[in-house]
Design an enzyme around this catalytic site. Structure first.
Site, PDB file in Angstrom:
ATOM      1  N   ALA A 125       0.837  -1.208   0.000  1.00 13.35           N
ATOM      2  CA  ALA A 125       0.000   0.000   0.000  1.00 13.35           C
ATOM      3  C   ALA A 125       0.869   1.254   0.000  1.00 13.35           C
ATOM      4  O   ALA A 125       0.543   2.252  -0.670  1.00 13.35           O
ATOM      5  CB  ALA A 125      -0.927  -0.006   1.211  1.00 13.35           C
ATOM      6  N   TYR A 126       1.955   1.207   0.731  1.00 12.92           N
ATOM      7  CA  TYR A 126       2.908   2.331   0.761  1.00 12.92           C
ATOM      8  C   TYR A 126       3.503   2.570  -0.621  1.00 12.92           C
ATOM      9  O   TYR A 126       3.548   3.715  -1.113  1.00 12.92           O
ATOM     10  CB  TYR A 126       4.006   2.042   1.781  1.00 12.92           C
ATOM     11  N   LEU A 127       3.952   1.506  -1.275  1.00 17.58           N
ATOM     12  CA  LEU A 127       4.547   1.649  -2.604  1.00 17.58           C
ATOM     13  C   LEU A 127       3.533   2.201  -3.611  1.00 17.58           C
ATOM     14  O   LEU A 127       3.861   3.076  -4.426  1.00 17.58           O
ATOM     15  CB  LEU A 127       5.092   0.302  -3.084  1.00 17.58           C
TER      16      LEU A 127
ATOM     17  N   LYS B 293       2.957   5.983  -2.850  1.00 16.42           N
ATOM     18  CA  LYS B 293       4.078   6.803  -3.304  1.00 16.42           C
ATOM     19  C   LYS B 293       4.086   6.901  -4.831  1.00 16.42           C
ATOM     20  O   LYS B 293       4.325   7.969  -5.400  1.00 16.42           O
ATOM     21  CB  LYS B 293       5.404   6.217  -2.804  1.00 16.42           C
TER      22      LYS B 293
END
Length: 220
Positions: A130-132, A135
């Site tokens: 989810a972070y990738l 970003k």
């Protein structure tokens, strides 16, 4: 030069604020907790209370009035869930960019991450995936804007080792680590190198002095 930094209490942001203050620039850091204010003052920066997860674009734009540059260095941080990866790492970056465009603050730097183009590999931890994605979506949004002179910086694995001042800065560097000290030094140099606008650059430790590496990355 006045620079407004989103995520002003982050580890990279505090280092950048110290560098900017030392060279005579004026830094303001957006923070969501007034308890962080003294840390910013100690770094030589002006603390500005503004929660990018709840603020309107008008409120953020008010804090950018009169700035020469904006730096998005915010992040949901370790321990946060997938939902906050989206609200901070993507939505807050988009909001900050919207506010910069509204106030005609063209110079816009983003602290991003390696590996955010394309879908995360199979088996990636769901929160990290989810972070990738967050970003990557934020980077895509910024790169599509015509009203910003943006540069996206994608550091490798961050460490707290003392900076060496020697880096590898390029569109593709391969995987590697880099001290947060050196990330902050590169950001400070990028703010003075408008020829790097429109570039997405990876950063790891290397053999080239920061100023030389940033100059070499310039398209001007």
């Amino acid at each position: 030069m006045r620079i407004v930094i989103a995520g002003g209490h982050g580890q990279i942001a505090l280092r950048l604020e110290r560098l900017l203050a030392a060279r005579g620039d004026e830094a303001a850091g957006l923070i969501r907790n007034h308890a962080y204010a003294d840390d910013l003052r100690a770094a030589g920066a002006e603390p500005v209370l503004c929660d990018l997860e709840s603020a309107s674009v008008e409120e953020v734009a008010a804090h950018l009035q009169g700035a020469d540059a904006a730096v998005f260095a915010a992040g949901a941080g370790p321990g946060s869930g997938a939902a906050r990866k989206d609200t901070v790492d993507r939505a807050a970056a988009v909001l900050f960019a919207d506010a910069a465009e509204r106030t005609r603050v063209r110079r816009y730097l983003v602290v991003s991450s390696m590996g955010v183009d394309g879908e995360p590999p199979a088996g990636t931890d769901p929160v990290f995936a989810a972070y990738l994605r967050a970003k990557g979506a934020a980077d895509d949004d910024v790169r599509a804007r015509k009203g910003l002179d943006w540069t996206i910086l994608r550091p490798g694995r961050l460490t707290d080792e003392p900076g060496t001042g020697l880096v590898n800065l390029a569109e593709q560097t391969g995987r590697g680590a880099v001290p947060r000290d050196d990330v902050a030094a590169v950001l400070a140099a990028l703010l003075r190198e408008p020829g790097t606008a429109g570039r997405t650059l990876e950063l790891i430790s290397g053999t080239v002095p920061v100023e030389e590496a940033v100059k070499a990355a310039s398209t001007g």
